[in-house]
Design a protein around this motif. Structure first.
Motif, PDB file in Angstrom:
ATOM      1  N   PHE A 289       3.379  -5.905  -9.841  1.00 34.25           N
ATOM      2  CA  PHE A 289       3.327  -6.617  -8.564  1.00 34.25           C
ATOM      3  C   PHE A 289       2.901  -5.660  -7.459  1.00 34.25           C
ATOM      4  CE2 PHE A 289       6.043  -9.719 -10.691  1.00 34.25           C
ATOM      5  CZ  PHE A 289       5.617 -10.917 -10.139  1.00 34.25           C
ATOM      6  N   SER A 290       2.262  -6.213  -6.436  1.00 31.05           N
ATOM      7  CA  SER A 290       1.958  -5.426  -5.244  1.00 31.05           C
ATOM      8  C   SER A 290       3.245  -5.144  -4.481  1.00 31.05           C
ATOM      9  CB  SER A 290       0.954  -6.160  -4.353  1.00 31.05           C
ATOM     10  OG  SER A 290       1.498  -7.401  -3.935  1.00 31.05           O
ATOM     11  N   GLU A 291       3.172  -4.232  -3.508  1.00 28.39           N
ATOM     12  CA  GLU A 291       4.382  -3.810  -2.799  1.00 28.39           C
ATOM     13  C   GLU A 291       5.049  -4.968  -2.055  1.00 28.39           C
ATOM     14  OE1 GLU A 291       5.771  -0.088   0.065  1.00 28.39           O
ATOM     15  OE2 GLU A 291       3.721  -0.829   0.166  1.00 28.39           O
ATOM     16  N   ASP A 292       4.250  -5.860  -1.448  1.00 26.41           N
ATOM     17  CA  ASP A 292       4.832  -6.993  -0.731  1.00 26.41           C
ATOM     18  C   ASP A 292       5.079  -8.193  -1.630  1.00 26.41           C
ATOM     19  OD1 ASP A 292       2.257  -7.732  -1.245  1.00 26.41           O
ATOM     20  OD2 ASP A 292       1.719  -8.234   0.823  1.00 26.41           O
ATOM     21  N   GLY A 293       4.712  -8.102  -2.906  1.00 24.46           N
ATOM     22  CA  GLY A 293       4.966  -9.181  -3.850  1.00 24.46           C
ATOM     23  C   GLY A 293       4.017 -10.341  -3.771  1.00 24.46           C
ATOM     24  N   SER A 294       2.971 -10.245  -2.965  1.00 26.35           N
ATOM     25  CA  SER A 294       2.059 -11.382  -2.802  1.00 26.35           C
ATOM     26  C   SER A 294       1.067 -11.494  -3.945  1.00 26.35           C
ATOM     27  CB  SER A 294       1.307 -11.261  -1.473  1.00 26.35           C
ATOM     28  OG  SER A 294       0.541 -10.061  -1.450  1.00 26.35           O
ATOM     29  N   LEU A 295       0.787 -10.380  -4.648  1.00 27.53           N
ATOM     30  CA  LEU A 295      -0.204 -10.390  -5.711  1.00 27.53           C
ATOM     31  C   LEU A 295       0.404  -9.869  -7.005  1.00 27.53           C
ATOM     32  CD1 LEU A 295      -3.341  -8.969  -3.858  1.00 27.53           C
ATOM     33  CD2 LEU A 295      -2.840 -11.371  -4.359  1.00 27.53           C
ATOM     34  N   LEU A 296      -0.095 -10.421  -8.115  1.00 31.65           N
ATOM     35  CA  LEU A 296       0.272  -9.962  -9.454  1.00 31.65           C
ATOM     36  C   LEU A 296      -0.993  -9.527 -10.175  1.00 31.65           C
ATOM     37  CD1 LEU A 296       2.198  -9.684 -11.952  1.00 31.65           C
ATOM     38  CD2 LEU A 296       1.634 -12.066 -12.462  1.00 31.65           C
ATOM     39  N   ALA A 297      -0.988  -8.307 -10.704  1.00 26.42           N
ATOM     40  CA  ALA A 297      -2.123  -7.807 -11.478  1.00 26.42           C
ATOM     41  C   ALA A 297      -1.740  -7.792 -12.951  1.00 26.42           C
ATOM     42  CB  ALA A 297      -2.507  -6.408 -11.020  1.00 26.42           C
ATOM     43  N   VAL A 298      -2.578  -8.400 -13.787  1.00 31.92           N
ATOM     44  CA  VAL A 298      -2.362  -8.440 -15.231  1.00 31.92           C
ATOM     45  C   VAL A 298      -3.663  -7.991 -15.895  1.00 31.92           C
ATOM     46  CG1 VAL A 298      -1.714  -9.822 -17.221  1.00 31.92           C
ATOM     47  CG2 VAL A 298      -0.763 -10.365 -14.989  1.00 31.92           C
ATOM     48  N   SER A 299      -3.567  -7.005 -16.785  1.00 27.53           N
ATOM     49  CA  SER A 299      -4.756  -6.536 -17.491  1.00 27.53           C
ATOM     50  C   SER A 299      -4.840  -7.215 -18.857  1.00 27.53           C
ATOM     51  CB  SER A 299      -4.710  -5.016 -17.668  1.00 27.53           C
ATOM     52  OG  SER A 299      -3.619  -4.632 -18.480  1.00 27.53           O
ATOM     53  N   PHE A 300      -6.047  -7.727 -19.161  1.00 29.59           N
ATOM     54  CA  PHE A 300      -6.341  -8.325 -20.457  1.00 29.59           C
ATOM     55  C   PHE A 300      -7.411  -7.458 -21.117  1.00 29.59           C
ATOM     56  CE2 PHE A 300      -4.595 -11.785 -18.001  1.00 29.59           C
ATOM     57  CZ  PHE A 300      -3.813 -12.476 -18.901  1.00 29.59           C
ATOM     58  N   CYS A 329      -1.417   0.159 -11.626  1.00 35.32           N
ATOM     59  CA  CYS A 329      -0.428   0.225 -10.535  1.00 35.32           C
ATOM     60  C   CYS A 329      -1.119   0.000  -9.202  1.00 35.32           C
ATOM     61  CB  CYS A 329       0.323   1.553 -10.546  1.00 35.32           C
ATOM     62  SG  CYS A 329      -0.627   2.975 -10.008  1.00 35.32           S
ATOM     63  N   PHE A 330      -0.362  -0.572  -8.259  1.00 34.84           N
ATOM     64  CA  PHE A 330      -0.824  -0.789  -6.894  1.00 34.84           C
ATOM     65  C   PHE A 330      -0.493   0.443  -6.043  1.00 34.84           C
ATOM     66  CE2 PHE A 330      -0.783  -5.240  -8.152  1.00 34.84           C
ATOM     67  CZ  PHE A 330      -1.849  -5.770  -7.438  1.00 34.84           C
ATOM     68  N   GLY A 331      -1.310   0.631  -4.984  1.00 32.20           N
ATOM     69  CA  GLY A 331      -0.976   1.636  -3.988  1.00 32.20           C
ATOM     70  C   GLY A 331       0.180   1.155  -3.115  1.00 32.20           C
ATOM     71  N   ARG A 332       0.747   2.075  -2.334  1.00 33.23           N
ATOM     72  CA  ARG A 332       1.905   1.744  -1.498  1.00 33.23           C
ATOM     73  C   ARG A 332       1.660   2.146  -0.045  1.00 33.23           C
ATOM     74  NH1 ARG A 332       6.450   0.454  -4.551  1.00 33.23           N
ATOM     75  NH2 ARG A 332       6.240   0.860  -6.768  1.00 33.23           N
ATOM     76  N   LEU A 333       2.459   1.532   0.833  1.00 30.33           N
ATOM     77  CA  LEU A 333       2.430   1.828   2.270  1.00 30.33           C
ATOM     78  C   LEU A 333       1.020   1.634   2.818  1.00 30.33           C
ATOM     79  CD1 LEU A 333       4.834   4.916   2.288  1.00 30.33           C
ATOM     80  CD2 LEU A 333       5.386   2.513   2.669  1.00 30.33           C
ATOM     81  N   THR A 334       0.406   2.681   3.382  1.00 33.93           N
ATOM     82  CA  THR A 334      -0.927   2.529   3.973  1.00 33.93           C
ATOM     83  C   THR A 334      -2.023   2.347   2.938  1.00 33.93           C
ATOM     84  OG1 THR A 334      -1.215   4.938   4.001  1.00 33.93           O
ATOM     85  CG2 THR A 334      -0.243   3.926   5.955  1.00 33.93           C
ATOM     86  N   SER A 375       6.207   7.199  -0.729  1.00 32.77           N
ATOM     87  CA  SER A 375       5.001   7.676  -0.051  1.00 32.77           C
ATOM     88  C   SER A 375       3.782   7.028  -0.699  1.00 32.77           C
ATOM     89  CB  SER A 375       4.908   9.205  -0.121  1.00 32.77           C
ATOM     90  OG  SER A 375       4.634   9.636  -1.441  1.00 32.77           O
ATOM     91  N   GLU A 376       2.587   7.419  -0.220  1.00 29.99           N
ATOM     92  CA  GLU A 376       1.341   6.883  -0.782  1.00 29.99           C
ATOM     93  C   GLU A 376       0.890   7.649  -2.018  1.00 29.99           C
ATOM     94  OE1 GLU A 376       1.650   8.042   2.289  1.00 29.99           O
ATOM     95  OE2 GLU A 376       1.261   6.431   3.738  1.00 29.99           O
TER      96      GLU A 376
END
Length: 613
Positions: A289-300, A329-334, A375-376
């Motif tokens: 999941f992204s940091e704010d939970g708005s997106l889900l990434a799934v790899s196929f 993985c998603f990035g974080r913060l900025t 941190s980022e």
């Protein structure tokens, strides 16, 4: 001479220096290889151990006369006997040492990080206890305190008796994940004897504040038709209802939510499947999941899909045709607008979610990729022929912030960032990535390593240095108001203490303090019983002074009261002469020396009023 063999037999050899006259007797109890043997000090008994996790004592070298200490937890690899013969010691394959009394009763257990055959779950941090969590004993999760270098406890997940047999296919604990605050724990256990006979269970555990432990809430048999490859919780603050996502080789990912479990009082809650997603029947390999939970990434396999977490609609896809996605993985913060993916063909890709395009890529064979939650920064460990290398970078720029070559000669399998309780303030660019979190990684031989700018000796700050650090804290406006007044009060108190300075005995010489400090709390008597003993041990009576201390006090008093003392000494000597005349009669009168006079003065000042009572 005693020898242990692969078939579990023990042979006792006699006359072994003669090729023709040697004889041996056979002892047999172990069903597998005998790992170690040790004779007692007197030689009357023999100790043996193996994969059964049982210590066997053969007394008088006879098969009938044997004693057992079972359920020691892991294979016995080494046995030792103390020189006095009153203690035995066993070393086990799970990184444990057990001290055993002569009567075969376990006395103490020294347990390090439990060494398991395989670490499937990876390294996790329990948000509640800040403990490191990974596979422990077979079928267990171990919670290990990194601050105290001590195991906290083992959580039994599979809840079945473990049978140590190489031919038996065991139930393996393969996946685990924590919710945001540590209230929920998801685990996956699998067993496959044949290709078409897969047994799989997913369990959801809730933390019970009353019992201070995890309690099983929901058990789901066969959540997927094939092996589960990944699972993750949505840890965004805006989502009050917990959400869990699982990915599987069956080509689907499933979304599980917490709902009322059809109870009329609505007091029972359980987990149910809310959505099932797929992409062209490809195997699902990773999810996050992204940091704010708005997106889900799934790899196929080679393709990365982005889904909206509210409507579960497919938003976009990324594909570089560089091999199956191994890490995601998603990035974080900025840097939350970036998505990172590492392929099995040695390509690290960074995609921009706003432009839906590839931002940059690098050729690295990534084995571990972990984002720092504070941190980022992202830590990536690559594998080369020379060993493992560490790269720390931000997704916004491909230039690494820190590179450390050859952090380990063997393969690094897992890594995790552990948030610090108190952030550091490193100014050097090489150490700034360690300010908020500390990076730990686990090698193939299950050695846990970390990065630090201090040696272990420097970490253990002496108490005196801690007190100095407290005194040198920065002043506050409140200090400027009352600081001078407090300094004056402290000065008066110090002057009064100097005039009445008493040498306190060392704490280790006081039995009451030693008893409180060195006795385990659960076996101590009640506090009311120890209170009077403890307080009395801190009180100093005049009788406890030594003769030398009292003589020094007398010398100090002489300097202050020399006039009074001289008169008293004259009267005292006259009195002693009179008494000598009356008592001794015609005997020679003895003249007192200075030391005798001081001794008498000492007794004169002692209070003997207690005799009249």
């Amino acid at each position: 001479i005693a020898t242990g063999h692969k078939d579990g037999k023990i042979r006792l050899w006699r006359n072994f220096d003669d090729d023709k006259k040697y004889t041996y007797t056979c002892l047999h109890w172990h069903h597998d290889m005998v790992m170690d043997l040790a004779f007692s000090v007197t030689g009357t008994s023999l100790l043996s151990g193996g994969r059964e996790s049982v210590l066997v004592e053969w007394r008088d070298a006879t098969e009938k006369n044997k004693e057992f200490l079972p359920r020691l937890g892991a294979t016995i690899e080494h046995i030792s006997v103390s020189p006095a013969g009153d203690l035995f010691c066993t070393s086990h394959s799970d990184n444990k040492i057990i001290i055993i009394h002569r009567n075969l009763e376990a006395s103490a257990v020294i347990q390090g990080l439990v060494k398991d055959s395989n670490i499937f779950t990876g390294l996790m941090i329990d948000p509640r206890t800040k403990a490191l969590v990974l596979n422990g004993k077979p079928g267990h999760l171990q919670f290990y305190s990194l601050q105290h270098d001590k195991q906290l406890y083992n959580l039994d997940i599979i809840q079945q008796e473990y049978i140590n047999d190489y031919g038996l296919i065991q139930i393996e604990l393969t996946k685990a994940a924590f919710g945001r605050y540590g209230n929920w724990l998801a685990t996956v256990e699998q067993r496959q004897e044949k290709e078409t006979e897969l047994e799989s269970q997913m369990k959801l555990w809730v933390y019970d504040k009353k019992t201070q432990g995890f309690v099983l809430n929901t058990k789901i048999n066969m959540p997927h038709e094939d092996h589960i490859t990944a699972l993750c919780f949505c840890n965004a603050e805006k989502f009050e209802n917990p959400t869990l996502v699982t990915a599987s080789k069956d080509g689907h990912f499933k979304v599980w939510i917490l709902t009322d479990d059809s109870d009329i009082y609505k007091k029972a809650v359980g987990w149910t499947c809310d959505f099932v997603g797929s992409y062209h029947k490809y195997q699902a390999t990773n999810c996050c999941f992204s940091e704010d939970g708005s997106l889900l990434a799934v790899s196929f396999e080679e393709i990365v899909t982005i889904w909206d977490s509210e409507t579960w609609e497919l938003k976009c896809t990324f594909c570089q045709r560089a091999g199956n996605i191994r890490h995601l993985c998603f990035g974080r913060l900025t840097c939350s607008k970036y998505l990172l993916g590492a392929t099995e063909n040695g390509i690290l890709c960074c995609w921009n979610l706003l432009s839906c395009a590839l931002e940059w890529s690098a050729k690295l064979t990534i084995r571990v990729m972990e984002p720092d939650p504070c941190s980022e920064n992202i830590a990536a460990v690559s594998q080369s022929s020379a060993g493992s290398d560490l790269f720390v970078f931000k997704p916004s720029e491909p230039r690494p912030l820190y590179i450390q070559k050859n952090i380990s000669r063997e393969e690094v399998q897992w890594g995790v960032f552990v948030p610090r309780d108190v952030p550091e303030s490193f100014t050097s660019e090489a150490y700034q990535w360690l300010n908020r979190s500390q990076f730990y990684f686990l090698t193939k031989s299950q050695s846990l390593l970390t990065f630090s700018t201090k040696s272990p000796e420097e970490k253990l700050t002496p108490t005196s240095k801690q007190l100095l650090a407290e005194e040198s804290l920065p002043t506050t406006p409140f200090y400027f108001i009352l600081g001078k007044h407090r300094q004056q009060q402290d000065k008066k108190i110090n002057e009064a203490l100097e005039s009445e300075l008493v040498q306190l005995p060392l704490t280790e010489n006081i039995p009451a303090i030693s008893e409180l400090l060195h006795t385990p709390a659960h076996v101590l008597p009640s506090a009311s019983f120890l209170c009077s003993k403890f307080v009395n041990s801190l009180l100093l009576s005049k009788e406890t002074k030594s003769g030398e201390e009292i003589l020094e006090d007398v010398d100090m008093e002489e300097e202050k009261e020399s006039g009074d003392d001289s008169d008293e000494e004259h009267d005292f000597t006259e009195n002693t002469q009179d008494t000598n005349d009356t008592e001794l009669g015609e005997d020679i009168i003895h003249q007192l020396s200075k030391s005798e006079e001081k001794e008498l003065r000492k007794f004169r000042k002692v209070d003997y009023s207690w005799i009249t009572v």
